[in-house]
Design an enzyme around this catalytic site. Structure first.
Site, PDB file in Angstrom:
ATOM      1  N   CYS A 158      42.145 -30.083  35.850  1.00 38.88           N
ATOM      2  CA  CYS A 158      41.302 -29.971  37.037  1.00 38.88           C
ATOM      3  C   CYS A 158      41.631 -31.150  37.935  1.00 38.88           C
ATOM      4  CB  CYS A 158      39.822 -29.914  36.656  1.00 38.88           C
ATOM      5  SG  CYS A 158      39.289 -31.270  35.608  1.00 38.88           S
TER       6      CYS A 158
ATOM      7  N   HIS B 110      28.967 -31.831  47.876  1.00 41.28           N
ATOM      8  CA  HIS B 110      29.364 -30.818  46.888  1.00 41.28           C
ATOM      9  C   HIS B 110      28.862 -29.448  47.355  1.00 41.28           C
ATOM     10  CE1 HIS B 110      29.669 -28.649  43.087  1.00 41.28           C
ATOM     11  NE2 HIS B 110      30.381 -29.649  42.611  1.00 41.28           N
TER      12      HIS B 110
END
Length: 653
Positions: free
Chosen positions: A32, A574
């Site tokens: 990731c 986010h």
């Protein structure tokens, strides 16, 4: 990649391969933003302490079924390329890796995990219903409540509220199951509405023969128009089937008519399957479980009692425990005594003992305390769903400990010939129903004490060998994607910044509804593991720079951006909850690492409706990740905001 770097990475790859147990122990590898993720056949073969000392590695931990090694943004890409090439596992995505990890589970583990996942989203509703039911039960037994019109009326409303939540539990389960298995959640709600439609005879009334049931004939099959009240197994199955139908028709129906035809076909085919296949199969499975348990208690003596009380709470998982009411009523009519009530009661309190055991093992964990304490309180009033689905099933070994405790309590029930003279309430309120013959009240207390102690002790014992609580549940160290975010921020070189003013303002980073961080439906954000901040439910698909500053990092999946203001304040924006799983789909980045941006400049654009259709919450938290102790956050009150309004400020304490 130059020769020197490649040589260094090849050395890392060789060393890592050896430390994780060799090539034959590696099932899959991906990466990731900052971590190399490896799925192993046997995690015990990995030497985690030695891996921490590997060149360039900044940390290692096990999350779920993955060994995750932190290298940092950018660096992990190069390390992954060489490591995957060394192990012949290139071009594997995070989704592929999760599929490999899932295959490590046996069928029972996968079923239990799926059950736990389904009930996580609806836990707040179950908990609310549980506490309201317990409160109503206590108030209903008070003479002052019975004799006062106002208090009686309030208690009646409480009772109605709790009953309504449990009455519509199949709808909530169908919604959550549909979402869990990849379908559009609204179609799960539609299917739940069909299951509980007023056009169908109430399932409980039909079982008692107090309503007339209409029978249709479809394809030669007799279809009874009976609702699915209490049909949790049916709801789980229908949620799964609806999700698969939705995915199938979304793929097969031409795009120009997909919006109209796909949901129509999903609902139509799903409804036909509900009444002709899924409903009968689910009901048959439910009845089979119940009938077997009752037969066991009536034919196997003390062994039967122990088996029933040990396994009874597994029936609660299916939602079929309501069927026992009719059986208890028949027992009272035939014998005047109800032996099932105390058996169910000790089974319940034993699961409470398991909750206490898990709480004791993780007593320093704030999140565990917040979940365990109210769950145990609801157990005292005979409601175990919060304990079962929030803790015991979720972490696996507590459910086993609770079942063993229940079996021990059931043994005491048999040996003392304990029974009840009524039904409908258990545990603390249930003592009023105990048959006083042969020191019934004392025996009731003893049986429950044995059950709760057994559940507690067995959970602690089993936990020493089976506790695999994921790293993200710990109190002080965030894991998973959140650990990525912190690492990305920490790894970026600090640049020269201006002296901070007494008050630094941050403006609306998107348009929408400003909410408190505590309202975000994600434990990591709501509990401020990454830091304090605010959140916005967006009304558009753009994220703007909240102040002048520099981009620290834009994640590869484009769902999150780390930003440093010109005065050095670091924030994380986010987009959505768990949207990392979309792997960048529906996101467009207009900035890159190191870009200098001005307040109001577009940083990320996203397709809000598509993300929602994929089943993800689009709330956007803005978190102050590295706020000095001498500073505090001033937050704008919740409400509508625009990009020209200040939403937060950093001030000295």
């Amino acid at each position: 990649m130059d020769a020197n770097k490649r040589q260094r990475y090849e050395k890392i790859a060789v060393e890592l391969t050896k430390l994780v147990g060799g090539k034959e122990n590696i099932q899959g590898v991906a990466h990731c933003a900052t971590r190399l993720r490896i799925v192993l056949r046997d995690n015990d073969q990995a030497d985690l302490k030695a891996i921490e000392e590997v060149d360039l590695a900044k940390g290692v931990f096990v999350a779920g079924d993955q060994v995750q090694i932190i290298f940092g943004a950018g660096l992990v890409n190069d390390v992954y390329e060489v490591f995957a090439e060394h192990n012949n596992m290139k071009n594997m995505s995070l989704s592929d890796l999760k599929t490999v990890a899932n295959k490590k589970m046996n069928p029972l583990q996968r079923i239990i995990k799926a059950l736990s996942d389904v009930f996580v989203d609806i836990m707040p509703g179950i908990l609310a219903a549980a506490l309201l039911t317990g409160l109503s039960g206590v108030l209903g037994n008070m003479e002052i409540v019975k004799g006062n019109d106002t208090l009686y009326g309030i208690n009646r409303l409480i009772n109605i509220s709790s009953g309504a939540i449990f009455g519509f539990l199949p709808l909530a389960v169908a919604y959550s199951a549909c979402k869990r298995f990849g379908g559009r959640p609204i179609l799960g709600i539609v299917m739940g509405c069909i299951m509980l439609s007023d056009s169908l005879a109430n399932a409980y009334s039909a079982a008692q023969g107090t309503v007339e049931v209409t029978t249709l004939h479809i394809f030669g099959l007799g279809v009874d128009l009976v609702g699915f009240q209490g049909g949790i197994i049916v709801a789980l199955l229908m949620g799964f089937v609806t999700a698969k139908l939705d995915l199938f028709f979304e793929k097969k129906v031409p795009e120009m008519i997909r919006l109209l035809l796909s949901p129509l076909l999903t609902t139509l085919v799903g409804a036909l399957l509900l009444f002709t296949v899924i409903g009968p199969v689910g009901r048959g499975l439910s009845s089979g479980i119940t009938n077997v348990l009752v037969w066991v208690t009536q034919n196997l003596g003390v062994v039967g009692y122990a088996i029933f009380s040990g396994l009874q709470q597994l029936v609660v998982i299916t939602g079929l425990h309501h069927i026992f009411g009719a059986i208890e009523a028949q027992l009272l009519a035939d014998t005047g005594r109800n032996f099932l009530n105390p058996l169910m009661s000790v089974a319940i309190i034993a699961q409470g003992g398991a909750v206490l055991g898990y709480l004791m093992m993780h007593r320093k964990n704030t999140k565990v305390r917040e979940l365990c304490i109210p769950s145990f309180v609801s157990v005292l009033f005979g409601i175990t769903e919060p304990a079962l689905f929030g803790i015991n099933l979720r972490y696996r070994f507590p459910i086993i400990g609770g079942c063993i405790g229940g079996a021990l309590g059931g043994t005491v029930v048999y040996l003392t010939n304990l029974a009840a003279v009524g039904f409908g309430t258990t545990v603390l309120p249930g003592i009023a129903l105990a048959d006083p013959t042969g020191n019934g009240y004392v025996n009731y207390v003893i049986a429950h004490a044995v059950a709760i102690a057994g559940g507690f002790i067995m959970t602690v014992v089993l936990g020493r060998f089976m506790d695999r609580t994921p790293a993200e549940t710990t109190e002080t160290k965030p894991a998973g994607e959140q650990k990525d975010i912190l690492e990305a921020i920490e790894e970026t070189e600090k640049e020269e910044v201006l002296d901070a003013p007494e008050r630094e303002e941050f403006f609306g980073y998107t348009q929408g509804e400003l909410i408190a961080m505590e309202e975000v439906k994600d434990e990591t954000f709501a509990n401020k593991v990454l830091g304090d901040g605010i959140a916005v439910i967006p009304s558009e698909g753009k994220v703007y720079a909240p102040a002048d500053g520099t981009i620290i990092s834009v994640f590869d999946t484009k769902h999150a951006v780390c930003f440093r203001s010109k005065y050095g304040t670091e924030i994380l924006i986010h987009i959505g909850v768990d949207t990392v799983n979309l792997q960048g789909k529906y996101f467009t980045a207009y900035v890159k690492d190191g870009d200098v941006v001005q307040k109001g400049q577009v940083m990320i654009a996203f397709e809000q409706e598509q993300i929602k259709k994929a089943g993800y919450d689009t709330v956007i938290p803005m978190i102050f990740t590295d706020l000095p102790d001498e500073k505090r956050i001033e937050k704008r009150k919740p409400g509508k905001i625009g990009t020209n309004q200040a939403v937060a400020a950093i001030c000295r304490k």
